[in-house]
Structure formats: C-alpha cells, structure tokens
Design a protein around this motif. Sequence first.
Motif, PDB file in Angstrom:
ATOM      1  N   ILE A 248      21.671 -53.445 -32.998  1.00  0.00           N
ATOM      2  CA  ILE A 248      21.524 -52.924 -34.371  1.00  0.00           C
ATOM      3  C   ILE A 248      21.462 -51.408 -34.343  1.00  0.00           C
ATOM      4  O   ILE A 248      22.144 -50.722 -35.112  1.00  0.00           O
ATOM      5  CB  ILE A 248      20.257 -53.493 -35.055  1.00  0.00           C
ATOM      6  N   LEU A 249      20.633 -50.869 -33.454  1.00  0.00           N
ATOM      7  CA  LEU A 249      20.460 -49.412 -33.392  1.00  0.00           C
ATOM      8  C   LEU A 249      21.764 -48.721 -33.005  1.00  0.00           C
ATOM      9  O   LEU A 249      22.122 -47.682 -33.564  1.00  0.00           O
ATOM     10  CB  LEU A 249      19.351 -49.056 -32.392  1.00  0.00           C
ATOM     11  N   ILE A 250      22.487 -49.301 -32.052  1.00  0.00           N
ATOM     12  CA  ILE A 250      23.774 -48.720 -31.629  1.00  0.00           C
ATOM     13  C   ILE A 250      24.768 -48.780 -32.778  1.00  0.00           C
ATOM     14  O   ILE A 250      25.458 -47.802 -33.080  1.00  0.00           O
ATOM     15  CB  ILE A 250      24.328 -49.466 -30.385  1.00  0.00           C
ATOM     16  N   TYR A 251      24.830 -49.923 -33.438  1.00  0.00           N
ATOM     17  CA  TYR A 251      25.780 -50.114 -34.544  1.00  0.00           C
ATOM     18  C   TYR A 251      25.490 -49.128 -35.681  1.00  0.00           C
ATOM     19  O   TYR A 251      26.410 -48.545 -36.258  1.00  0.00           O
ATOM     20  CB  TYR A 251      25.695 -51.559 -35.059  1.00  0.00           C
ATOM     21  N   MET A 252      24.216 -48.943 -35.974  1.00  0.00           N
ATOM     22  CA  MET A 252      23.840 -48.045 -37.076  1.00  0.00           C
ATOM     23  C   MET A 252      24.161 -46.588 -36.748  1.00  0.00           C
ATOM     24  O   MET A 252      24.243 -45.745 -37.638  1.00  0.00           O
ATOM     25  CB  MET A 252      22.322 -48.155 -37.361  1.00  0.00           C
ATOM     26  N   GLY A 253      24.314 -46.289 -35.463  1.00  0.00           N
ATOM     27  CA  GLY A 253      24.618 -44.913 -35.058  1.00  0.00           C
ATOM     28  C   GLY A 253      26.099 -44.621 -34.956  1.00  0.00           C
ATOM     29  O   GLY A 253      26.496 -43.488 -34.678  1.00  0.00           O
ATOM     30  N   LEU A 254      26.939 -45.645 -35.170  1.00  0.00           N
ATOM     31  CA  LEU A 254      28.390 -45.455 -35.047  1.00  0.00           C
ATOM     32  C   LEU A 254      28.938 -44.567 -36.171  1.00  0.00           C
ATOM     33  O   LEU A 254      28.275 -44.380 -37.198  1.00  0.00           O
ATOM     34  CB  LEU A 254      29.104 -46.817 -35.103  1.00  0.00           C
ATOM     35  N   GLY A 255      30.108 -44.061 -35.968  1.00  0.00           N
ATOM     36  CA  GLY A 255      30.788 -43.260 -36.986  1.00  0.00           C
ATOM     37  C   GLY A 255      29.973 -42.038 -37.357  1.00  0.00           C
ATOM     38  O   GLY A 255      29.441 -41.343 -36.493  1.00  0.00           O
ATOM     39  N   THR A 256      29.832 -41.807 -38.671  1.00  0.00           N
ATOM     40  CA  THR A 256      29.058 -40.651 -39.142  1.00  0.00           C
ATOM     41  C   THR A 256      27.742 -41.096 -39.764  1.00  0.00           C
ATOM     42  O   THR A 256      27.081 -40.331 -40.449  1.00  0.00           O
ATOM     43  CB  THR A 256      29.876 -39.867 -40.195  1.00  0.00           C
ATOM     44  N   ASN A 257      27.338 -42.339 -39.524  1.00  0.00           N
ATOM     45  CA  ASN A 257      26.141 -42.858 -40.190  1.00  0.00           C
ATOM     46  C   ASN A 257      24.846 -42.308 -39.614  1.00  0.00           C
ATOM     47  O   ASN A 257      23.908 -42.001 -40.345  1.00  0.00           O
ATOM     48  CB  ASN A 257      26.120 -44.393 -40.109  1.00  0.00           C
ATOM     49  N   ASN A 258      24.787 -42.203 -38.269  1.00  0.00           N
ATOM     50  CA  ASN A 258      23.607 -41.647 -37.581  1.00  0.00           C
ATOM     51  C   ASN A 258      22.304 -42.359 -37.945  1.00  0.00           C
ATOM     52  O   ASN A 258      21.274 -41.710 -38.154  1.00  0.00           O
ATOM     53  CB  ASN A 258      23.460 -40.142 -37.910  1.00  0.00           C
ATOM     54  N   GLY A 259      22.369 -43.687 -38.049  1.00  0.00           N
ATOM     55  CA  GLY A 259      21.145 -44.448 -38.254  1.00  0.00           C
ATOM     56  C   GLY A 259      20.617 -44.491 -39.682  1.00  0.00           C
ATOM     57  O   GLY A 259      19.539 -45.024 -39.933  1.00  0.00           O
ATOM     58  N   MET A 260      21.367 -43.913 -40.609  1.00  0.00           N
ATOM     59  CA  MET A 260      20.873 -43.872 -42.007  1.00  0.00           C
ATOM     60  C   MET A 260      20.967 -45.261 -42.659  1.00  0.00           C
ATOM     61  O   MET A 260      21.701 -46.126 -42.201  1.00  0.00           O
ATOM     62  CB  MET A 260      21.737 -42.889 -42.820  1.00  0.00           C
ATOM     63  N   THR A 261      20.236 -45.396 -43.756  1.00  0.00           N
ATOM     64  CA  THR A 261      20.244 -46.644 -44.526  1.00  0.00           C
ATOM     65  C   THR A 261      21.649 -46.931 -45.046  1.00  0.00           C
ATOM     66  O   THR A 261      22.346 -46.033 -45.507  1.00  0.00           O
ATOM     67  CB  THR A 261      19.295 -46.512 -45.725  1.00  0.00           C
ATOM     68  N   LEU A 262      22.046 -48.197 -44.966  1.00  0.00           N
ATOM     69  CA  LEU A 262      23.353 -48.600 -45.494  1.00  0.00           C
ATOM     70  C   LEU A 262      23.165 -49.173 -46.888  1.00  0.00           C
ATOM     71  O   LEU A 262      22.366 -50.087 -47.092  1.00  0.00           O
ATOM     72  CB  LEU A 262      23.983 -49.672 -44.581  1.00  0.00           C
ATOM     73  N   SER A 263      23.892 -48.599 -47.835  1.00  0.00           N
ATOM     74  CA  SER A 263      23.793 -49.103 -49.211  1.00  0.00           C
ATOM     75  C   SER A 263      25.134 -48.862 -49.894  1.00  0.00           C
ATOM     76  O   SER A 263      26.121 -48.553 -49.224  1.00  0.00           O
ATOM     77  CB  SER A 263      22.649 -48.412 -49.953  1.00  0.00           C
TER      78      SER A 263
END
Lengths: 342, 132
Positions: free
Chosen positions: A152-167
């Motif tokens: 989850i942590l790796i996936y959330m850091g992909l692209g330009t997201n950098n771990g931010m909330t997905l909405s």
Amino acid sequence: MSEKKKIKLNKKIISDFLLNNAMFIIIGVVIVYVAIKRPTFLGTASIINIINLTAAKLPIALGVAGCIVLAGTDISAGRVVGLTAVVTASLLTNVSKIWPSLTQALPIPLVLLIVLAIGALIGFVNGFAVAEFSLHPYIVTLSTQLITYGLILIYMGLGTNNGMTLSGMIDPYKALITGTLFKVGSVVVPRYVLYAVIFLAIMWVIWNKTVFGKNMFAVGSNKTAAEVSGVNVKMTIIGVFIMAGIMYAFTGFIDAARVGSATAATGLNYEADAISACVIGGVSFVGGTGKISGVIIGVLLLQVIFTGLNFLSVNPNMLYIIKGLIILVACAIDMRKYLTKK
Amino acid sequence: MSNKENNNINETTVKDEAEASSFKQFRGLYSKVNISVKTLNIIIVVASLAIVICILIGLKDRGYFIEFNTMGGSYIEPQKLMYGDEISVEEPSREGYRFEKWALDEGCKITADLDSLRVDGPFTLYACWIEE
C-alpha cells in the motif's frame, strides 16, 4: 428435590444465563442508557445509519467468518481492504496522480475485476501457506498483513502522488455505490446495503447448500476425520481463504466510494471488528461452528454499541480499550459455552 | 421415581457436568488453552466490569477534537466539540494568498461545507488557498 438443592440449581441456571449472555446484557444496558441521554439515537436517521454501517462491515465479516470456521483466523483482512480501496480510488479517477498517463478513469467492471483478482491472490497465498505447509493461520496472515501494508505504501508513493490521500473519484462509480436505493422519510438508504444483502444470500447458499460449505465445516470440526471421509482438505482451506480475499476486495471497492477517499490507513483494524463480530455472533474459534445469521447479529450489535458510544461523544481513545475488552469477553464466553456444552 | 432418587440423579448430573467440563479438551485455535470454567467466569465478570468502567471514564472526558491545518497560514486552536455540533471557525490568513475554503483532505478535493457539516468523530479540516 429439597428446597436447598432447588435454590442451588436455580442459581446455577441464572448464573449460566448471565455469564453466557454477558455481551448482550452489556450492549442492552448501553443502548438503554444512550436512548435516555440522547433520544435521537432511536430515531429513523440513527437506525438507518446503523444499518448502513452494518452493511459496509458485513462483507469483511463474512470473509473472516469462513476462516474462523476452519479453526483459523485472518488478520490480513483490514490491509487487503486498504489495498483494494487504494487501487480502486487510483483507477476510478479522471486525474490519477499514481498513473499520470491515465487521462481518464478505467471502466468500472474492469477495476472491480482487478481488485477482486488482488483479493483472491492474497487469499490464495494465505490459504496455500496454511494448507500446504500446515503453518498456523495467525503467522501466515500476520506476514501477509505486513507485506500488504508495505505494498500500500509503495503504491501510494507511485507517480506524483507521494503518499497523499486519493480522492476525486468519478461520479458514476460513486453513484453505483452510494446512490439512493430508497428513502425512509428523508433519510437515504444507499445502494451498498443491497450489495451487502446479495453477498449475504450468496454466502448463506455456499455455507449451507453446497458441498464446499459442508466440507468447510467438516475440516473445521476435525481435519483428520474429514480427510478420511474423502474431503480434499487442502483445496477446501485454499478455497475458503480465496473466498475471504474476494469478500475483502468487495469491502475495499465499496469503502473507497463510501468514505469518499482512500489513504494508507484505510482498513486499519477492520479485522479486529470483523473477528469480534463473528465471535459475538457464535462463530467459534473451536472450529466447525457458525451461522450466517450469527455473523449478521454480531456485526449489527457491534455497530449499535459503537454508534451509541459515538452519540455520547465518548473519548475516542477509550474505544480501543473497550474493543479489546469486548474481544476478551467474547472469547471467554465462547470457551465457556464449549466447556459447559453436554 | 421417588424424591430421593430424583435428588440423587440431579446431584449426579451437576457433578458429572462439572467433571466432564474440567476434562473436556479444547480444539481449534484454543487447543493449547488449559483453563477452567471457574476461571472463565471470573474473566467474564471482571472484563465486563472493566468495559463499564471504561465507558464511564470515557464519558468523563467526552468530546472530539477538530483540528485545523491551515497549510502554512495562521494558527487556529483545535476545538473540542460534541457529537452533532456545528463547526464555527474564523478564516485563517496567509501572506500572498486568499483563503478559498475548508476541505476534508489535503488536496482540497473534498469540500467541507461548514453549514451542513456536523461533528461525528475527530477529524482535521484543511485550509485551501488561492495565490494572489
């Protein structure tokens, strides 16, 4: 029978009743107290809210229940919910920071298949390790829990997201999950309540009307006897964990829309609530015992008590202690009922 | 059957049950557990009382903290509110920026409409800014 012995027997009956139903008595007392302090707790809006929350938590409880019937457990459930929620949120948005090359959301059925496949795969890994190597389910699912959290942590850091909330998910997806099923007065009952009822019906049929379901109970009761009777124990265990993984994936798919966002903390401790609900509802850690109706009752009662405590604005930090104590009481009652059963 | 024989049977039944339960082996996840019914009774009573005590303690320190993350703007003190309360907060200030709205996420995608938003647990409101 002499008077003394009659009194002793009656005392034993009463104490047995009080001890075996301690959980229900506590919940009943809390409900009465909340209803007196906050009469709106028994209002239409509150009851519908409790039903909605029960429907949201039911699929994960149904998945975990199968693992408990096998005399096991699955503590990776919450993280699987989190992973599938995060994947859903990242693929059903028109501006995906995780996949910047994705200029529009993927088709909803495709995303659903993807997350179901993820849930089934994790379930297969759990089931295979338990069945093939006879590893304790607690150890296996503890490791998959941590691995899934890392993913989850790796996936959330992909692209330009950098771990931010997905909405910012697409409207058709939100409408599919949280759209109005029907209204009670002005209070909306969302569509995911219907999906929960459908999952319930499917699981009831699997548990009670299929050979797989009967094998699940046989393996949970006595693995050796089941094997001697011709049950494929390994395939049954793997099948139950895959089924559980699929239910967690459905929960994650629904949760991303229900909450409106997904973070690395989505699904945190969901398995604790699901396991507690199952044990309260009579799905025993002894194995080979459990009913779908018990799972519903367990989930509903837990939602009632925590919604009630919410109404009273009880210190949220205290809720963790209360949840832990509820699990302790539920397990103690479970063991007591087994020991005193003739 | 006479009363005496009935009494004997009932006594035997109660004794048999007690003995049987003490010898009954757990299986499944409890297979290594070695505990008596009496001990379980104590655990149930004590843990149930502990739940009630925890609820009472939790009621003494009631309320949910609503935090305000102004994302680089002026500091706003968190508010302790009860379930169902409305949220009332002044607009923060930030040099070179104009305050746009409050949101429930850092990315400002989920708008928080303070007129309709009611407290249902602890959460954080994030300030959204437009560069001037």
